[in-house]
Scaffold this motif. Structure first.
Motif, short mmCIF file in Angstrom:
data_model
loop_
_atom_site.label_atom_id
_atom_site.label_comp_id
_atom_site.label_asym_id
_atom_site.label_seq_id
_atom_site.Cartn_x
_atom_site.Cartn_y
_atom_site.Cartn_z
N SER A 231 61.73 -24.77 -83.99
CA SER A 231 61.68 -23.30 -84.11
C SER A 231 60.52 -22.74 -83.31
O SER A 231 60.65 -21.72 -82.62
CB SER A 231 61.53 -22.89 -85.57
N ALA A 232 59.35 -23.39 -83.43
CA ALA A 232 58.16 -22.88 -82.74
C ALA A 232 58.39 -22.87 -81.24
O ALA A 232 58.05 -21.90 -80.56
CB ALA A 232 56.96 -23.74 -83.09
N HIS B 142 50.24 -29.30 -78.62
CA HIS B 142 49.90 -27.96 -78.13
C HIS B 142 50.63 -26.89 -78.93
O HIS B 142 50.06 -25.90 -79.36
CB HIS B 142 50.25 -27.87 -76.65
N THR B 143 51.94 -27.12 -79.13
CA THR B 143 52.73 -26.17 -79.91
C THR B 143 52.13 -26.00 -81.30
O THR B 143 52.01 -24.89 -81.81
CB THR B 143 54.18 -26.68 -80.05
N PHE C 84 49.15 -22.98 -85.44
CA PHE C 84 48.09 -22.80 -86.43
C PHE C 84 47.18 -21.62 -86.10
O PHE C 84 46.51 -21.09 -86.98
CB PHE C 84 47.27 -24.09 -86.58
N SER C 85 47.17 -21.21 -84.82
CA SER C 85 46.33 -20.06 -84.48
C SER C 85 46.79 -18.80 -85.22
O SER C 85 46.03 -17.86 -85.39
CB SER C 85 46.34 -19.84 -82.97
N PRO D 25 63.05 -29.48 -72.04
CA PRO D 25 61.74 -30.09 -72.30
C PRO D 25 60.72 -28.99 -72.58
O PRO D 25 60.69 -27.96 -71.91
CB PRO D 25 61.43 -30.81 -70.99
N SER D 26 59.92 -29.21 -73.61
CA SER D 26 59.00 -28.15 -73.99
C SER D 26 57.58 -28.69 -73.94
O SER D 26 57.35 -29.85 -73.67
CB SER D 26 59.35 -27.67 -75.39
#
Lengths: 590, 606
Positions: B329-330, B24-25, B30-31, B18-19
């Motif tokens: 992937s992120a 949020h990811t 995008f940051s 679980p991530s």
């Protein structure tokens, strides 16, 4: 090329079907603009509304037929590709199975893998896609050109210029870029290799506090990949600006000239609309053909490499009419004036070896690295053929025997104890896949492997290697020994196969092997003299020649190499004191 | 409905832990664009300009046809045509510039991401590197990093492009004829449903093909590498059967996906043609032919616009798949970046000044995990220049003890000092640069021999390299190589024997000139001559004749009796505790001693 096409032969019905469907697809592609033309001229121009429904129905019919044909083509083309690929792969794999050791000495796994995976993939794409689709594009070009000339010769000639320019530009762009693309692959591989090196060696990196140096190395390769990629992009962007924009310019040119013609009454509006659609279709086909002509030469080189492998000579194979062994071998081995040299080296690895090993006796082979020990034992199972002299088993030249029959009688434990990603039981039963569990356990017990195996999470069913657990060098060697014992061979060869086993286990193993040796011909290669001492006969090799031979007692009394090594080992007590530490699992494929 | 349409993907990500929530990811992802936001905005602006221009083409064409060609009015025909040419030229100028810009932004992000990853991973402690396979970490750098980068640049640009393109097309179609537009849009939901149903299933299918392909390739690589064993054990037929089964699995999976995929473009094509036919039919019937509604220009423009609407929407239905893959992937990349190094420099860490080499273990406890201690209450004192042999069975804690000196792990209790400095109070860099490590399985980098030897001191001169190589008894074999010291080692130095690799790593330690060496003696047997060379090189490494400070402190994980005999202190470990300490003489005579028993066992081996 004809050889490559031969792969299509078994599937010729499918190939013909695909070509026909392709022809149909091209034809249907041309029909749609013509229907639109009819709608423009007959329905809208001549205001005959009653014709609209039939024309629209025709349009839908064409679309439906095209959709069905597209489905069939896509499925059939993939099926053909898979069929061809299976054939090519199987041919290569069959070849790999019969190629001799000498072939594997010079080839790297990675290179062979790219033959069997990427070169086969190129061949598949070539035979199932490029070939048929080029035909498709060529058909489209012919049909669309005819239809275009039907509409207006002036417009057709007008479109010809940009069309040819675009096709050529596409062809040359791909040609110009093929070298940078190849280079980019190398740069990328270099980046991966550098990263792999840093990560695999991270203990050394950290121990020497060289993190910054590694980062510099890695980032330098990343920068190289970036620069290469940007260079390729720039080359492509410039060419694409021309190729990509040419269609609309052509279209506007046709609207301009064709517009005046329609206004002047020498052309119908429908013909103009159809001519523009057709010329855009044509342009697409021309560009695609320009791309594929390049792929032609690239796949050609890939398939040349495949044929190189398929043509590799099989130097060692069973004779056409082998002498049959009547039942079991006795296990007597004889070397008669045997010399051997590897193709890569000029010097002889073995020179005038004369040696008789009576059935059921044991022989130990001693000598420094490179003295020819391993080569000598590999001649018995005919993994190499001697360059001169003969090797006899039970008085018969091994070259007159059936290879499989001969090798089945030999249990070979090689230096590197190579295991496969499978369960431990499957690994031990490698040479006898149908062996019952009791037999497997018995062999493991003899090889002193049972105790550690039952302590593993799934015992004999524990997976090793890829996604499985890692074993220490000593543990792997013991499994390799069990694998050979299970064969119950008449001839047992242990090629330095206890080097990583700890001293205590080695003693138990030696005792066990003494039991196994009963009634078999056994050849031992070892560095540790404690292993060698128990053999009936000992030979010392140096530079490929037998320089000393006799029993342990005889040799220990002489003043030769054997005595020298014996003393050195006693002095330095070069024995391991504790169990070998688990080292990186060297099961292949990891 | 959407849920059932996109069901298959939920299964694809099942085995991932679980991530953090996707939103949020995504915002974290995008940051990465933030430093480039200005350039990105300019680029996206160009995208919008280009897409607007491109969608005006059919509009202009319609005017050319209906207002000039169809009605035979040449006035203003040429200027309008000229305008169309200019629009196209501007559009393609824009296409050229935007590709140039986006590719550069893309590479800037990727290079930074890879650097960030490398710095982070290089800073992670031994604990991480021992548990993570190299291949897995490499995937984060190569595959996953590219996926993220591709999403941030190309996918974002494509979405902007497709959405803008769709909107502009609809607006322009309305401008031509609102009724016909509404009719044409009727088929869009059908297209969307087809896309949303098929895309995830295709993605999942291709993933399965890829998995089977990987398994097949592993099988093949293993067979090629193990071909000698296969032939020696006469297994050719069995393996041929396995090969064909593995190959058949790939083919079956492939054809399954193809069976689905082959429907995709015909279905899209059918919806497109149906939309066009309905539009034409209704236009002709309800609004009359040739009048306002169905002119040739409108027919041409609508054909083009329906085309131009179908393409972006078909692509957009794929966004869900792209997003899922990107988030997967992120998650993996961020998880790696969030892994904290277990060993870090203290905020007030000082550089360890040049040491003499005194090492003290003060009631040290250590465990790799909470449940079990690998070392318990270990106290010992090593004087500068002493040779200390660590003896004990596998798992007794020898390697752990040696690793703690270099602070590859932190103790869980007690402390370790070097020259009186707690190893946690000094920087890792200054500590490790004064300790030389020789591993049992020496690691050789794919670099020149010279660079491998000067690994710990990259600025060493060639003379120094050669001097170190001579001391380590490897000069002779190096000179026999084709390019001498400039010979490039294969991956992991595979062209050298184990013995030669050991000699090279000793040369490396000699050149680094540390005050303390930690040495793991090899267990594998090499031939007697090489063994002698290695012993001799060890001697020279420990003696440190060139060094003004005299003998180095040496901690040896010893397997050879000859090494142990020479030791100033023998530390006998059992289950993580020191059971005996002393030199050979005292220990061997100790009645009932563990060491004495070991030596006896050894002696009877001969």
């Amino acid at each position: 090329m004809p050889r490559l096409l031969a792969f299509l032969k078994p599937h010729r019905k499918l190939v013909i079907a695909l070509v026909l469907v392709n022809f149909f697809l091209s034809a249907m592609l041309i029909v749609a603009p013509l229907v639109i033309k009819a709608i423009v001229d007959d329905v809208i121009g001549a205001r005959r509304l009653e014709l609209l429904l039939p024309y629209l129905a025709l349009l839908l019919l064409v679309t439906g037929a095209r959709a069905a044909a597209t489905y069939f083509y896509s499925y059939g083309q993939n099926a053909l590709g898979q069929l061809v690929m299976t054939d090519v792969r199987a041919a290569l794999y069959r070849k790999l199975l019969v190629l001799p050791y000498s072939f594997y000495d010079k080839e790297q796994t990675g290179r062979l893998m790219s033959r069997v995976s990427s070169d086969v993939e190129s061949t598949r794409i070539f035979l199932s896609q490029i070939l048929v689709e080029s035909l498709n594009h060529a058909t489209t070009i012919v049909l669309a050109t005819i239809a275009l000339f039907e509409q207006s010769i002036v417009l057709a000639l007008l479109a010809a210029g940009p069309m040819v320019a675009s096709g050529l530009a596409m062809y040359f762009a791909h040609r110009r870029l093929s070298e940078p693309w190849a280079l980019q692959h190398q740069l990328f591989a270099k980046m991966s290799a550098t990263l792999q090196d840093s990560l695999a060696g991270v203990k050394v990196v950290k121990a020497f506090a060289q993190e910054a140096q590694e980062e510099r190395k890695f980032m330098a390769t990343v920068a190289e990949v970036r620069d290469g990629s940007l260079r390729i992009n720039d080359l492509w962007n410039r060419r694409w600006a021309v190729i990509g924009s040419i269609g609309r310019f052509m279209q506007l040119l046709m609207i301009g000239v064709g517009g005046y013609m329609v206004m002047g009454g020498s052309l119908t509006l429908g013909a103009l609309v159809a001519a523009i659609s057709l010329s855009l279709l044509l342009l697409g086909a021309v560009n695609a053909l320009g791309t594929q002509l390049n792929a032609f030469s690239q796949t050609a080189t890939a398939s040349v490499r495949i044929f190189e492998l398929l043509d590799e000579p099989v130097t060692i194979r069973s004779p056409a009419r082998p002498q049959r062994l009547d039942g079991e071998l006795r296990g007597e081995i004889e070397f008669e004036q045997v010399s051997f040299s590897y193709p890569t080296s000029r010097a002889n690895t073995l020179q005038d070896i004369n040696l008789r090993i009576p059935a059921g006796s044991s022989l130990a082979v001693v000598g420094a690295t490179g003295s020819g020990k391993s080569t000598l034992v590999h001649l018995i199972g005919r993994f190499y053929d001697p360059t001169a002299g003969r090797v006899l088993v039970d008085g018969r030249d091994v070259r007159t025997l059936d290879l499989a029959e001969l090798r089945r009688q030999i249990g070979m434990v090689a230096q590197d104890a190579l295991l496969f990603s499978a369960t431990i039981a499957e690994n031990i039963a490698f040479g006898r896949p149908d062996a019952p569990r009791e037999a497997i356990e018995r062999a493991a017990k003899l090889a002193q492997a049972h105790d550690f195996i039952v302590k593993l999470p799934d015992g004999y069913d524990t997976k090793i290697g890829e996604r499985g657990i890692g074993l220490s060098g000593g543990q792997r060697q013991r499994i390799a020994i069990a694998r050979a014992i299970l064969l119950d061979p008449r001839i047992l060869i242990l090629d330095d196969s206890m080097s990583a086993v700890d001293a205590e286990t080695e003693k138990l193993l030696q005792a066990a092997i003494r039991t196994v040796m009963q009634g078999r011909t056994t050849i031992l290669i070892a560095h540790r003299l404690s292993t060698v001492e128990q053999a009936d006969h000992i030979i010392v090799l140096r530079g490929g020649r037998i320089v000393e031979q006799g029993t342990h007692v005889e040799l220990a009394r002489s003043s030769g190499y054997y005595r020298h090594v014996l003393e050195m080992q006693r002095m330095s007590a070069a024995e391991t004191m504790s169990e070998a530490l688990p080292i990186t699992p060297q099961v292949v494929g990891v | 409905m959407l849920r059932s349409l996109v069901k298959p993907l939920a299964r694809a990500g099942q085995d991932e832990p679980p991530s953090s929530p996707p939103r949020h990811t995504l915002s974290r992802l995008f940051s990465y664009l933030r430093p480039y936001r200005l350039r990105m905005l300019v680029t996206l602006g160009i995208y919008v300009v280009c897409v607007t221009l491109a969608q005006l083409y059919p509009f202009v064409d319609r005017k050319l046809i209906d207002e000039h060609i169809a009605v035979g009015n040449p006035d203003g025909f040429l200027p309008l045509l000229f305008l169309a040419v200019v629009m196209h030229a501007v559009n393609w100028g824009g296409v050229y510039v935007r590709s140039h810009l986006i590719q550069r932004i893309s590479w800037d992000i990727l290079v930074n991401l890879r650097q960030q990853l490398f710095r982070h991973v290089a800073g992670l402690s031994f604990k991480f590197h021992e548990n993570e396979p190299v291949g897995k970490t490499m995937t984060r750098f190569i595959g996953d990093a590219s996926t993220l980068n591709d999403f941030l640049t190309n996918q974002v640009a494509n979405v902007v492009n497709d959405v803008m393109s769709g909107l502009i097309v609809i607006v322009l179609m309305f401008a031509i004829n609102p009724t016909l537009t509404l009719i044409a849009l009727c088929m869009l939901p059908v297209l969307t449903v087809i896309g949303l149903y098929m895309r995830p299933r295709l993605y999942e299918g291709w993933e399965r093909v890829r998995e089977n392909m990987t398994r097949f390739n592993i099988f093949l690589a293993e067979n090629i590498a193990g071909m000698r064993v296969i032939q020696a054990f006469v297994r050719e037929n069995v393996n041929l059967g396995q090969f064909q089964a593995a190959n058949q699995r790939v083919v079956t999976e492939w054809m399954k996906v193809i069976g689905l995929q082959s429907w995709f473009s015909p279905l899209v094509e059918i919806t497109r043609s149906t939309a066009l036919v309905i539009v034409l039919f209704i236009a002709a019937n309800r609004l009359g032919v040739g009048g306002e509604a169905l002119t040739v220009g409108t027919l041409v423009a609508f054909t083009a616009y329906i085309n131009n609407l179908w393409a972006p929407i078909s692509t957009l239905t794929n966004m869900y798949v792209v997003l899922q893959a990107t988030l997967a992937s992120a998650d993996k990349v961020f998880q790696l970046l969030d892994t904290q190094p277990t060993v870090t420099d203290a905020p007030n860490a000082v550089a360890l000044p040049p040491i003499k080499g005194e090492i003290v273990f003060d009631h040290v406890y250590f465990g790799y995990d909470e449940s079990r201690n690998a070392l318990e209450d270990v106290s010992l004192r090593i004087e500068p220049g002493q040779l200390v042999a660590l003896v004990g069975q596998t798992g007794s804690g020898k390697t752990t003890l040696a690793s703690l000196v270099c602070r590859f792990y932190d103790v869980t209790g007690g402390r370790i000092t070097v020259d009186g400095y707690d190893v946690r109070a000094v920087t890792q860099q200054s500590l490790r640069s004064q300790i030389g490590v020789v591993l049992q399985e020496p690691f050789i980098f794919s670099d020149t021999i010279a660079n491998n030897i000067r690994y710990g001191r990259p600025d060493a001169t060639m003379e120094e390299v050669i001097a170190a190589a001579r001391q380590a008894n490897c000069h002779d074999f190096i000179m026999q190589l084709s390019d001498g010291y400039e010979t490039v080692a294969h991956e992991r130095g595979s062209q050298f024997s184990v013995g030669q690799r050991q000699l090279l790593s000793i040369a490396r330690a000699i050149l680094a000139d540390p005050r303390v060496i930690v040495l793991d003696e090899a267990t594998s047997a090499v031939d007697t001559e090489t063994e002698r060379l290695i012993q001799d090189a060890f001697e020279k490494l420990m003696a440190a004749e060139d060094s003004p400070h005299g003998r180095r402190t040496a901690i040896v994980i010893a397997h050879r009796l000859s090494t142990i005999r020479k030791a100033d202190q023998i530390i006998v470990l059992k289950h993580g505790r020191i059971v005996e300490v002393g030199n050979h003489q005292t220990l061997v005579n100790k009645p009932g001693g563990y060491y004495a028993a070991l030596v006896r066992a050894q002696a009877t081996g001969h």
